[in-house]
Design an enzyme around this catalytic site. Structure first.
Site, PDB file in Angstrom:
ATOM      1  N   CYS A 174       1.986  -3.927   1.624  1.00  0.00           N
ATOM      2  CA  CYS A 174       2.481  -4.301   0.305  1.00  0.00           C
ATOM      3  C   CYS A 174       2.461  -5.807   0.026  1.00  0.00           C
ATOM      4  O   CYS A 174       2.040  -6.210  -1.078  1.00  0.00           O
ATOM      5  CB  CYS A 174       3.860  -3.699   0.053  1.00  0.00           C
ATOM      6  SG  CYS A 174       4.906  -3.461   1.483  1.00  0.00           S
ATOM      7  N   ARG A 203       2.954  -2.020  14.658  1.00  0.00           N
ATOM      8  CA  ARG A 203       4.414  -2.025  14.723  1.00  0.00           C
ATOM      9  C   ARG A 203       4.866  -1.973  16.178  1.00  0.00           C
ATOM     10  O   ARG A 203       4.333  -1.206  16.977  1.00  0.00           O
ATOM     11  CB  ARG A 203       4.995  -0.843  13.937  1.00  0.00           C
ATOM     12  CG  ARG A 203       4.709  -0.989  12.445  1.00  0.00           C
ATOM     13  CD  ARG A 203       5.248   0.153  11.628  1.00  0.00           C
ATOM     14  NE  ARG A 203       4.831  -0.022  10.237  1.00  0.00           N
ATOM     15  CZ  ARG A 203       4.935   0.905   9.305  1.00  0.00           C
ATOM     16  NH1 ARG A 203       5.455   2.076   9.594  1.00  0.00           N
ATOM     17  NH2 ARG A 203       4.536   0.666   8.073  1.00  0.00           N
ATOM     18  N   GLN A 221      -3.217   3.886   7.572  1.00  0.00           N
ATOM     19  CA  GLN A 221      -2.611   4.700   6.524  1.00  0.00           C
ATOM     20  C   GLN A 221      -3.540   4.801   5.330  1.00  0.00           C
ATOM     21  O   GLN A 221      -4.371   3.926   5.104  1.00  0.00           O
ATOM     22  CB  GLN A 221      -1.298   4.074   6.037  1.00  0.00           C
ATOM     23  CG  GLN A 221      -0.150   4.205   7.005  1.00  0.00           C
ATOM     24  CD  GLN A 221       1.132   3.645   6.415  1.00  0.00           C
ATOM     25  OE1 GLN A 221       1.097   2.634   5.736  1.00  0.00           O
ATOM     26  NE2 GLN A 221       2.233   4.285   6.679  1.00  0.00           N
ATOM     27  N   ASP A 223      -2.840   4.002   2.507  1.00  0.00           N
ATOM     28  CA  ASP A 223      -1.792   3.248   1.830  1.00  0.00           C
ATOM     29  C   ASP A 223      -2.277   2.804   0.454  1.00  0.00           C
ATOM     30  O   ASP A 223      -3.437   2.404   0.295  1.00  0.00           O
ATOM     31  CB  ASP A 223      -1.443   2.030   2.685  1.00  0.00           C
ATOM     32  CG  ASP A 223      -0.134   1.397   2.301  1.00  0.00           C
ATOM     33  OD1 ASP A 223       0.611   2.007   1.524  1.00  0.00           O
ATOM     34  OD2 ASP A 223       0.140   0.284   2.789  1.00  0.00           O
ATOM     35  N   HIS A 225      -0.781   0.904  -3.482  1.00  0.00           N
ATOM     36  CA  HIS A 225       0.284   0.344  -4.313  1.00  0.00           C
ATOM     37  C   HIS A 225      -0.194   0.303  -5.752  1.00  0.00           C
ATOM     38  O   HIS A 225      -1.295  -0.178  -6.040  1.00  0.00           O
ATOM     39  CB  HIS A 225       0.677  -1.047  -3.812  1.00  0.00           C
ATOM     40  CG  HIS A 225       1.280  -1.022  -2.450  1.00  0.00           C
ATOM     41  ND1 HIS A 225       0.532  -1.164  -1.307  1.00  0.00           N
ATOM     42  CD2 HIS A 225       2.564  -0.833  -2.054  1.00  0.00           C
ATOM     43  CE1 HIS A 225       1.332  -1.073  -0.252  1.00  0.00           C
ATOM     44  NE2 HIS A 225       2.565  -0.876  -0.673  1.00  0.00           N
ATOM     45  N   LYS A 305      13.195   6.872  -4.065  1.00  0.00           N
ATOM     46  CA  LYS A 305      11.921   7.368  -3.557  1.00  0.00           C
ATOM     47  C   LYS A 305      11.885   8.889  -3.565  1.00  0.00           C
ATOM     48  O   LYS A 305      12.920   9.568  -3.659  1.00  0.00           O
ATOM     49  CB  LYS A 305      11.660   6.855  -2.135  1.00  0.00           C
ATOM     50  CG  LYS A 305      12.677   7.296  -1.085  1.00  0.00           C
ATOM     51  CD  LYS A 305      12.471   6.522   0.219  1.00  0.00           C
ATOM     52  CE  LYS A 305      13.515   6.893   1.273  1.00  0.00           C
ATOM     53  NZ  LYS A 305      13.224   8.159   1.949  1.00  0.00           N
ATOM     54  N   HIS A 351       4.984   2.288  -4.340  1.00  0.00           N
ATOM     55  CA  HIS A 351       4.430   2.420  -2.991  1.00  0.00           C
ATOM     56  C   HIS A 351       4.066   3.893  -2.797  1.00  0.00           C
ATOM     57  O   HIS A 351       4.885   4.766  -3.086  1.00  0.00           O
ATOM     58  CB  HIS A 351       5.449   2.030  -1.919  1.00  0.00           C
ATOM     59  CG  HIS A 351       5.975   0.633  -2.046  1.00  0.00           C
ATOM     60  ND1 HIS A 351       5.553  -0.398  -1.234  1.00  0.00           N
ATOM     61  CD2 HIS A 351       6.907   0.102  -2.872  1.00  0.00           C
ATOM     62  CE1 HIS A 351       6.211  -1.504  -1.551  1.00  0.00           C
ATOM     63  NE2 HIS A 351       7.042  -1.227  -2.539  1.00  0.00           N
TER      64      HIS A 351
END
Length: 499
Positions: A174, A203, A221, A223, A225, A305, A351
């Site tokens: 992000c 991580r 991911q 992922d 946005h 969320k 997200h």
């Protein structure tokens, strides 16, 4: 403190010291947050003798069908103690991984996403600005660059960033996407902007928590946005929920639950923003026609969320997809757009992750299918088995392999390809040849079935003369004799329809 020298001429990579505090972890981007591994389950009770003869193994009845056992049997990935929590995908596993990404990329064209590639390393200054250093530092890898040592005071006075400032490997995308958004002036006509990213993330998971593909330190991911106006929130969330449903349907994972996580006791932002955001999520959830439940106070500290929890063939529950609203990052990064009246406004960020961790999704699919991959996703789609050791039959088997793989567009025994490079539009499949010496035809066919190969193609003198193959499915069903072109067209149709 553990330290690893990545490159003695450039960067020093080290693990931040881990401090374990009960119930103090505050993930910043929940859409990017991996779910904890489920508690180990006791092996199921042995089936009665009569059931053992009639019931085929399934994820719920065979303990050897967990994803790690399947991965070993099919040669999908390996892990080294020299890089714990980081997966080495082997050729067969890489094929599955790449197909999952290719599948998502196709859908991005349909749903209006643009793929970006962002750096994996950023200065500590960025993570402090985003709030990750405060809320997520213990789960990040620290990286130290070499540069202008001793200039800290001067650089700070001049407002410059230090070259030798501490860096962090990104645990989520992000902040990087915010920098991309901020790199140009934006108008309301530009919104929504949807950035998708498959860049690797890191991580610092505790070593005791690492488990196969479900809990790793390096992962990827699907992922994304979405930068949108407040008026676009409901439609963007509704489209994302339809996207989730479409993907789960293709993977034959239609059983899932929807949860709305609302404002926690400790939150940031204005109450009116929270109420507007929760109302938009509720409205979008109602458009699905599915039941959903509320998790009071379970939202992130910066926004509500939607969590999607799916069930696999064994009834196990997994959280993969997550959709969440964020009013705070746009303010932290001073993101702007000009509205229809010429006024400067801050966008809202959605997200969004559908597969979540690609590695964890692979683990779920391994167990859900018991390693019997659908043809379009399978790492071993067909094996050609010559019935005899005659050189001409083996040469024919190799010609069949090349044609069905898509390497050639005609059935020929010539070993050199007719063109020096394949066209971009060429459809290719993974087909190999098993001409192992010292093994009977029956044994080679059984071994192909054991490897979960989708189709076994037997060729002998008759098939060579007819330009055909004898087709046998993974479950042993005889599909009869087909021409090589008929088989190739069958492959195209199976891939086209996600079978």
């Amino acid at each position: 403190m553990r330290r690893f020298i990545a490159n003695p001429l450039s960067l020093r990579v080290q693990l931040l010291p881990r401090v374990v505090l009960a119930n103090t972890r505050r993930p910043y981007c929940v859409a990017c947050e991996p779910t904890p591994p489920q508690a180990p389950q006791a092996p199921p009770a042995p089936a009665p003798p009569s059931a053992k003869k009639s019931t085929p193994p399934s994820p719920s009845t065979a303990t050897d069908l967990d994803h790690q056992s399947i991965a070993v049997a099919q040669g999908l990935y390996t892990i080294s103690p020299l890089t714990p929590g980081s997966v080495f995908f082997l050729p067969h596993g890489t094929r599955i991984f790449n197909k999952l990404l290719a599948f998502m990329r196709k859908q991005y064209s349909l749903y209006g996403y643009e793929e970006v590639i962002s750096p994996i390393i950023y200065k500590k200054t960025l993570w402090e600005q985003s709030g990750h250093w405060e809320n997520y530092a213990e789960d990040m890898f620290s990286v130290t660059g070499r540069g202008a040592e001793g200039e800290a005071a001067k650089a700070k006075q001049e407002g410059r960033y230090l070259e030798d400032e501490e860096y962090g490997l990104k645990p989520m995308n992000c902040p990087g996407h915010c920098l991309i958004y901020a790199s140009d002036d934006r108008s309301y006509r530009d919104l929504p902007i949807r950035y998708a990213d498959f860049s690797p993330l890191h991580r610092n998971e505790a070593s005791g928590a690492l488990q196969g593909l479900t809990r790793v330190r390096r992962f990827h991911q699907d992922d994304a946005h979405i930068f949108c106006t407040p008026a676009q929130i409901t439609s963007e969330i509704a489209d994302t929920l339809r996207f989730v449903h479409a993907v789960f349907t293709v993977f034959q994972l239609p059983s899932y639950e929807l949860f709305l996580s609302t404002r926690p006791e400790k939150y940031i932002g204005e109450l009116a923003e929270w109420e507007q955001a929760e109302g938009a999520l509720k409205e979008a959830l109602n458009t699905t026609g599915r039941e959903w439940a509320v998790k009071e106070g379970d939202g992130a500290f910066y926004g509500p969320k939607i969590d999607i929890v799916l069930k696999d063939a064994a009834g196990r529950r997994h959280q993969t997809a997550t959709i969440q609203l964020d009013f705070q990052l746009p303010h932290r990064f001073n993101l702007k757009y000009r509205d229809a009246g010429g006024e400067i406004q801050a966008p809202v960020i959605v997200h969004r992750a559908i597969l979540g961790s690609v590695e964890r999704t692979m683990a779920i699919l391994m167990e859900h299918t018991a390693g019997k991959w659908p043809f379009w996703l399978s790492p071993r789609q067909a094996t050609v088995v010559p019935a005899t050791t005659a050189p001409e039959v083996i040469a024919y088997a190799e010609a069949v392999q090349r044609r069905l793989s898509g390497v050639t567009n005609t059935l020929t025994t010539a070993t050199e390809p007719p063109i020096p490079i394949l066209e971009m539009a060429t459809r290719t499949f993974f087909v190999d040849v098993d001409a192992s010496e010292g093994k009977t035809l029956g044994k080679r066919v059984r071994e192909a079935q054991k490897r979960r190969v989708n189709f076994t193609l037997v060729v002998g003198q008759k098939e060579m003369e007819n330009g055909s193959v004898a087709v046998r499915s993974r479950d042993g069903k005889q599909l009869g004799e087909k021409t090589v072109e008929e088989v190739y067209q069958m492959f195209l149709e199976l891939e086209k329809t996600y079978q």
